[in-house]
Design a protein around this motif. Structure first.
Motif, PDB file in Angstrom:
ATOM      1  N   LEU A  63       0.824  -1.209   0.000  1.00 45.03           N
ATOM      2  CA  LEU A  63       0.000   0.000   0.000  1.00 45.03           C
ATOM      3  C   LEU A  63       0.857   1.258   0.000  1.00 45.03           C
ATOM      4  N   ALA A  64       1.929   1.256   0.792  1.00 48.51           N
ATOM      5  CA  ALA A  64       2.837   2.403   0.825  1.00 48.51           C
ATOM      6  C   ALA A  64       3.506   2.601  -0.534  1.00 48.51           C
ATOM      7  N   SER A  65       3.854   1.507  -1.197  1.00 48.04           N
ATOM      8  CA  SER A  65       4.475   1.576  -2.518  1.00 48.04           C
ATOM      9  C   SER A  65       3.504   2.150  -3.553  1.00 48.04           C
ATOM     10  N   LEU A  66       2.225   1.750  -3.490  1.00 48.30           N
ATOM     11  CA  LEU A  66       1.223   2.291  -4.398  1.00 48.30           C
ATOM     12  C   LEU A  66       1.082   3.799  -4.227  1.00 48.30           C
ATOM     13  N   GLU A  67       0.998   4.243  -2.972  1.00 49.31           N
ATOM     14  CA  GLU A  67       0.847   5.677  -2.730  1.00 49.31           C
ATOM     15  C   GLU A  67       2.091   6.442  -3.179  1.00 49.31           C
ATOM     16  N   LYS A  68       3.261   5.874  -2.958  1.00 51.12           N
ATOM     17  CA  LYS A  68       4.505   6.520  -3.391  1.00 51.12           C
ATOM     18  C   LYS A  68       4.539   6.667  -4.918  1.00 51.12           C
ATOM     19  N   GLN A  69       4.112   5.619  -5.630  1.00 46.59           N
ATOM     20  CA  GLN A  69       4.073   5.680  -7.093  1.00 46.59           C
ATOM     21  C   GLN A  69       3.084   6.745  -7.566  1.00 46.59           C
ATOM     22  N   LEU A  70       1.915   6.794  -6.938  1.00 48.29           N
ATOM     23  CA  LEU A  70       0.922   7.811  -7.304  1.00 48.29           C
ATOM     24  C   LEU A  70       1.466   9.211  -7.103  1.00 48.29           C
ATOM     25  N   ARG A  71       2.106   9.431  -5.967  1.00 50.10           N
ATOM     26  CA  ARG A  71       2.636  10.767  -5.674  1.00 50.10           C
ATOM     27  C   ARG A  71       3.805  11.123  -6.587  1.00 50.10           C
ATOM     28  N   GLY A  72       4.587  10.140  -6.982  1.00 53.01           N
ATOM     29  CA  GLY A  72       5.718  10.401  -7.870  1.00 53.01           C
ATOM     30  C   GLY A  72       5.314  10.588  -9.322  1.00 53.01           C
ATOM     31  N   ASP A  73       4.357   9.803  -9.775  1.00 55.40           N
ATOM     32  CA  ASP A  73       3.987   9.813 -11.192  1.00 55.40           C
ATOM     33  C   ASP A  73       2.794  10.706 -11.514  1.00 55.40           C
ATOM     34  N   VAL A  74       1.845  10.795 -10.599  1.00 48.51           N
ATOM     35  CA  VAL A  74       0.587  11.486 -10.894  1.00 48.51           C
ATOM     36  C   VAL A  74       0.573  12.887 -10.302  1.00 48.51           C
ATOM     37  N   ASP A  75       0.672  12.990  -8.977  1.00 51.27           N
ATOM     38  CA  ASP A  75       0.628  14.290  -8.309  1.00 51.27           C
ATOM     39  C   ASP A  75       1.185  14.124  -6.905  1.00 51.27           C
ATOM     40  N   ALA A  76       2.099  14.983  -6.521  1.00 49.45           N
ATOM     41  CA  ALA A  76       2.737  14.898  -5.208  1.00 49.45           C
ATOM     42  C   ALA A  76       1.739  15.047  -4.062  1.00 49.45           C
ATOM     43  N   GLN A  77       0.590  15.642  -4.330  1.00 46.92           N
ATOM     44  CA  GLN A  77      -0.421  15.860  -3.299  1.00 46.92           C
ATOM     45  C   GLN A  77      -1.463  14.736  -3.228  1.00 46.92           C
ATOM     46  N   MET A  78      -1.378  13.742  -4.111  1.00 45.57           N
ATOM     47  CA  MET A  78      -2.403  12.706  -4.210  1.00 45.57           C
ATOM     48  C   MET A  78      -2.459  11.849  -2.945  1.00 45.57           C
ATOM     49  N   VAL A  79      -3.661  11.716  -2.398  1.00 47.47           N
ATOM     50  CA  VAL A  79      -3.906  10.887  -1.225  1.00 47.47           C
ATOM     51  C   VAL A  79      -4.623   9.626  -1.691  1.00 47.47           C
ATOM     52  N   LEU A  80      -4.151   8.483  -1.233  1.00 47.54           N
ATOM     53  CA  LEU A  80      -4.745   7.195  -1.584  1.00 47.54           C
ATOM     54  C   LEU A  80      -5.538   6.666  -0.399  1.00 47.54           C
ATOM     55  N   GLU A  81      -6.781   6.329  -0.642  1.00 49.08           N
ATOM     56  CA  GLU A  81      -7.615   5.659   0.358  1.00 49.08           C
ATOM     57  C   GLU A  81      -7.954   4.285  -0.206  1.00 49.08           C
ATOM     58  N   VAL A  82      -7.858   3.251   0.615  1.00 51.00           N
ATOM     59  CA  VAL A  82      -8.168   1.895   0.186  1.00 51.00           C
ATOM     60  C   VAL A  82      -9.389   1.407   0.951  1.00 51.00           C
ATOM     61  N   ARG A  83     -10.350   0.873   0.209  1.00 47.65           N
ATOM     62  CA  ARG A  83     -11.559   0.314   0.810  1.00 47.65           C
ATOM     63  C   ARG A  83     -11.679  -1.146   0.402  1.00 47.65           C
ATOM     64  N   LEU A  84     -11.857  -2.020   1.382  1.00 47.09           N
ATOM     65  CA  LEU A  84     -12.084  -3.434   1.103  1.00 47.09           C
ATOM     66  C   LEU A  84     -13.586  -3.664   1.040  1.00 47.09           C
ATOM     67  N   LEU A  85     -14.046  -4.253  -0.054  1.00 49.57           N
ATOM     68  CA  LEU A  85     -15.467  -4.464  -0.286  1.00 49.57           C
ATOM     69  C   LEU A  85     -15.741  -5.943  -0.545  1.00 49.57           C
ATOM     70  N   ASP A  86     -17.008  -6.331  -0.385  1.00 46.26           N
ATOM     71  CA  ASP A  86     -17.424  -7.691  -0.725  1.00 46.26           C
ATOM     72  C   ASP A  86     -17.626  -7.843  -2.223  1.00 46.26           C
ATOM     73  N   ALA A  87     -18.022  -6.748  -2.888  1.00 43.48           N
ATOM     74  CA  ALA A  87     -18.237  -6.760  -4.335  1.00 43.48           C
ATOM     75  C   ALA A  87     -18.213  -5.329  -4.846  1.00 43.48           C
ATOM     76  N   ILE A  88     -17.885  -5.173  -6.109  1.00 45.18           N
ATOM     77  CA  ILE A  88     -17.926  -3.866  -6.767  1.00 45.18           C
ATOM     78  C   ILE A  88     -19.051  -3.943  -7.793  1.00 45.18           C
ATOM     79  N   PRO A  89     -20.070  -3.108  -7.618  1.00 40.36           N
ATOM     80  CA  PRO A  89     -21.221  -3.191  -8.529  1.00 40.36           C
ATOM     81  C   PRO A  89     -20.866  -2.806  -9.959  1.00 40.36           C
ATOM     82  N   LYS A  90     -21.551  -3.452 -10.896  1.00 43.84           N
ATOM     83  CA  LYS A  90     -21.382  -3.129 -12.309  1.00 43.84           C
ATOM     84  C   LYS A  90     -22.292  -1.959 -12.663  1.00 43.84           C
ATOM     85  N   THR A  91     -22.043  -1.371 -13.815  1.00 44.91           N
ATOM     86  CA  THR A  91     -22.873  -0.269 -14.294  1.00 44.91           C
ATOM     87  C   THR A  91     -24.237  -0.818 -14.719  1.00 44.91           C
ATOM     88  N   VAL A  92     -25.146   0.074 -15.008  1.00 48.96           N
ATOM     89  CA  VAL A  92     -26.475  -0.318 -15.468  1.00 48.96           C
ATOM     90  C   VAL A  92     -26.384  -1.175 -16.728  1.00 48.96           C
TER      91      VAL A  92
END
Length: 106
Positions: A63-92
């Protein structure tokens, strides 16, 4: 060679005006075999949530590595939040969206 098109709301935008194609986010999780489903969702210019359905949770180092990559490649201010779910709903329409950006520039 023609570049694949994506929906405008699949693009991730940053505080500094950068636009990032969804393929970048999809590649970040290569090799993470414990992930059954995932979805990146941008809630603000400096905040992105990674929704996960997993067999076992990602360790703190990953998780720390993912956030470091995001801040290095995308935006230094980017905050990563991780949510564990039972399922991710599909679109309509029955599709799974892997990356959901904010609708249009703010």
């Amino acid at each position: 060679m023609e570049m694949a098109l994506c929906r405008q709301n699949d693009l991730i935008r940053t505080t500094c005006g950068k636009t990032v194609h969804p393929s970048y986010f999809n590649r970040l999780l290569y090799g993470q075999t414990q992930i059954r489903q995932y979805q990146w969702v941008q809630s603000d210019l400096d905040r992105i949530t990674l929704n996960l359905v997993v067999d076992r949770a990602l360790n703190a180092e990953t998780l720390a590595s993912l956030e470091k990559q995001l801040r290095g490649d995308v935006d230094a201010q980017m905050v990563l939040e991780v949510r564990l779910l039972d399922a991710i709903p599909k679109t309509v329409s029955g599709k799974h969206r892997f990356v959901i950006g904010m609708a249009g520039p703010r």
